[in-house]
Design an enzyme around this catalytic site. Structure first.
Site, PDB file in Angstrom:
ATOM      1  N   HIS A 265     -33.308  29.025  37.291  1.00 48.60           N
ATOM      2  CA  HIS A 265     -32.529  30.169  36.817  1.00 48.60           C
ATOM      3  C   HIS A 265     -31.960  30.940  38.007  1.00 48.60           C
ATOM      4  O   HIS A 265     -32.689  31.329  38.924  1.00 48.60           O
ATOM      5  CB  HIS A 265     -33.406  31.096  35.982  1.00 48.60           C
ATOM      6  CG  HIS A 265     -32.749  32.417  35.710  1.00 48.60           C
ATOM      7  ND1 HIS A 265     -31.680  32.544  34.849  1.00 48.60           N
ATOM      8  CD2 HIS A 265     -32.971  33.647  36.212  1.00 48.60           C
ATOM      9  CE1 HIS A 265     -31.285  33.796  34.832  1.00 48.60           C
ATOM     10  NE2 HIS A 265     -32.055  34.490  35.650  1.00 48.60           N
ATOM     11  N   ASP A 267     -29.449  34.217  38.705  1.00 50.77           N
ATOM     12  CA  ASP A 267     -28.583  35.308  38.263  1.00 50.77           C
ATOM     13  C   ASP A 267     -27.257  35.215  39.005  1.00 50.77           C
ATOM     14  O   ASP A 267     -27.216  35.223  40.237  1.00 50.77           O
ATOM     15  CB  ASP A 267     -29.239  36.662  38.559  1.00 50.77           C
ATOM     16  CG  ASP A 267     -30.356  36.976  37.582  1.00 50.77           C
ATOM     17  OD1 ASP A 267     -30.150  36.789  36.370  1.00 50.77           O
ATOM     18  OD2 ASP A 267     -31.432  37.409  38.029  1.00 50.77           O
ATOM     19  N   ASP A 377     -33.376  34.664  30.484  1.00 52.75           N
ATOM     20  CA  ASP A 377     -33.628  35.909  31.217  1.00 52.75           C
ATOM     21  C   ASP A 377     -33.000  37.132  30.571  1.00 52.75           C
ATOM     22  O   ASP A 377     -32.827  38.151  31.223  1.00 52.75           O
ATOM     23  CB  ASP A 377     -33.095  35.746  32.653  1.00 52.75           C
ATOM     24  CG  ASP A 377     -33.619  36.837  33.582  1.00 52.75           C
ATOM     25  OD1 ASP A 377     -34.752  37.303  33.365  1.00 52.75           O
ATOM     26  OD2 ASP A 377     -32.904  37.225  34.512  1.00 52.75           O
TER      27      ASP A 377
END
Length: 485
Positions: A265, A267, A377
């Site tokens: 993951h 961002d 998330d």
């Protein structure tokens, strides 16, 4: 077997591992020829960096102003005497940018490139070893784009502080060069340590009253008996043979099934500039590709069309390799959105545009159309999302961040989420309780013991790998999966 007996054996294991087994994992370190050049401002392309005058680099020397980039050139030669030791012993590069083992990311990072500018893999705190590609004469050469990214939070989650902005971060170096060496790694010793790691983790979650607990402890004790402290390496194959039956012992027929898929993951915009997101994508995606080359069973899931587009622009060689893995079914584009969007504050038109642009990109570039939504998330969810998702042809959703709720525990893991218009969306909330799983026995136990589905579900997903600059899935994590399968 009493608890005291088991405790003594585990203490013996800890001492044997620390004093005798780990010291023979790597040996005969060879120094590398290392030089470096610090870019004066923003990052520069490879073809610019290789034309610069490089200065010698020494261990423990300070480097790296906040948000700076330092290009490193390194090379060496594999000693000819290593060739006679057989496949058990493999040359490994250790490329330590000054990492600390306290956390998988939020430190310096690096991208390893060949002399032709193609990317090999990333370097991160918990993942900075690699096998060199050696020429006919035993030599090798690599370049490293080292990013001296600061830990802007430094243990504080409420404010970024002065390190968050280059204008206030200062010029003082943040790191000191660690070991840059070629070492001979004993793969049998590595395997023994991985075996013991899994069995020790299993003991931490097994009921001591169960016969399986005693069987594992006894196997560990007998394996340690085989090892001669004066020549540990020689006894490693026999010790592993002792452990093999308890590692091969199957789970209960009704046990929970966990599907582990590699993940990283990232961002797209958080505590770093966008140019750093692009580099994080290259590091993590190249690590996943490198792991796939080593392990035929590893799969990897990644969302966010925007991140794929950055990679296509910055590193077309990596993008071409991803295309090949997608065609094989081992690299799985997921989510169908342009980025992992905020699904709480945005409007319906923004949602639809996310899907339209993301789905178009995945169809045109990979010939795929994922059927789901991938939002591990997200902190909140619009009640309109099931209806919009179904309208866009989505049939399922995965999310995880609900587990951070500090007020009440979400009561389901696999369920139908019904929106305000009555539309239902099949939704999975992995009981492993993280989208950065390490695939430890403790996590697998948590996935099984926390599942609350009234007997109607016995399968869950575990996304494993370090995100946000940690570099994605590691070989150690994949080896845990193999031993627990």
């Amino acid at each position: 077997m009493t608890i005291d007996q088991a405790t003594r054996i585990l203490r013996r294991l800890e001492r044997m591992e620390r004093q005798w087994i780990r010291p023979v994992l790597e040996r005969d370190p060879q120094p590398l020829t290392v030089s470096a050049w610090e870019a004066p401002g923003e990052p520069v392309p490879f073809d610019v960096a290789v034309r610069q005058e490089m200065a010698p680099v020494h261990r423990d020397e300070a480097w790296g102003r906040p948000w700076g980039t330092t290009w490193v050139r390194l090379g060496g030669t594999v000693p000819s005497r290593w060739a006679d030791l057989g496949p058990r012993h493999v040359p490994h590069l250790v490329l330590d940018l000054g990492f600390t083992p306290s956390e998988p990311g939020f430190q310096a990072e690096g991208t390893v490139l060949r002399s032709d500018g193609t990317v090999v893999r990333g370097l991160e705190p918990l993942n900075h070893r690699m096998r060199p590609e050696v020429g006919a004469d035993g030599s090798f050469e690599y370049w490293v784009e080292a990013a001296s990214n600061p830990d802007v939070m430094q243990g504080e989650w409420t404010t970024a502080g002065p390190l968050g902005d280059p204008a206030t971060a200062g010029e003082q170096p943040l790191y000191r060069w660690g070991a840059m060496e070629l070492r001979l790694r004993d793969m049998e010793v590595e395997g023994l340590l991985a075996d013991l790691d899994i069995l020790r983790g299993l003991l931490a979650v097994l009921d001591p009253a169960r016969p399986r607990h005693d069987a594992v402890v006894l196997a560990i004790s007998r394996a340690l008996d085989v090892l001669d402290p004066d020549d540990v390496a020689a006894g490693v194959p026999a010790a592993r043979a002792v452990l093999r039956p308890v590692l091969a012992s199957p789970a209960d027929a009704s046990a929970h099934t966990v599907h582990a898929v590699g993940h990283a993951h990232i961002d797209s915009a958080w505590l770093w500039p966008l140019r750093e997101t692009r580099r994080k994508v290259a590091r993590s995606f190249s690590n996943a590709l490198d792991l796939m080359d080593q392990d035929a069973e590893v799969t990897f899931a990644a969302s966010s069309a925007q991140q794929y587009l950055w990679l296509r622009e910055d590193h077309p060689d990596l993008f071409a390799r991803i295309r090949e893995r997608v065609a094989q079914g081992r690299w799985i584009p997921v989510g169908g959105q342009w980025v992992e969007s905020d699904p709480y504050m945005v409007g319906g038109e923004a949602f639809i545009r996310q899907f339209l642009e993301g789905m178009r990109f995945f169809r045109e570039e990979f010939g795929t159309d994922t059927e789901g939504i991938w939002l591990p998330d997200s902190f909140g969810y619009s009640a309109n999302l099931p209806g919009i998702a179904r309208h866009m042809g989505r049939t399922w959703m995965l999310t995880q961040k609900l587990s951070w709720n500090d007020t009440n525990t979400f009561p389901h893991h696999t369920f139908w989420w019904e929106g305000i218009d009555g539309t239902r969306l099949f939704t999975h909330f992995p009981p492993v309780d993280t989208y950065n799983s390490e695939l430890t026995p403790q996590e697998m136990h948590r996935a099984e013991s926390s599942l609350r589905q009234g007997g109607r579900a016995s399968v869950s997903l575990a996304p494993f790998g370090w995100g946000d600059g940690g570099g994605g899935p590691t070989r150690e994590q994949a080896e845990r999966a193999h031993r627990q399968a």
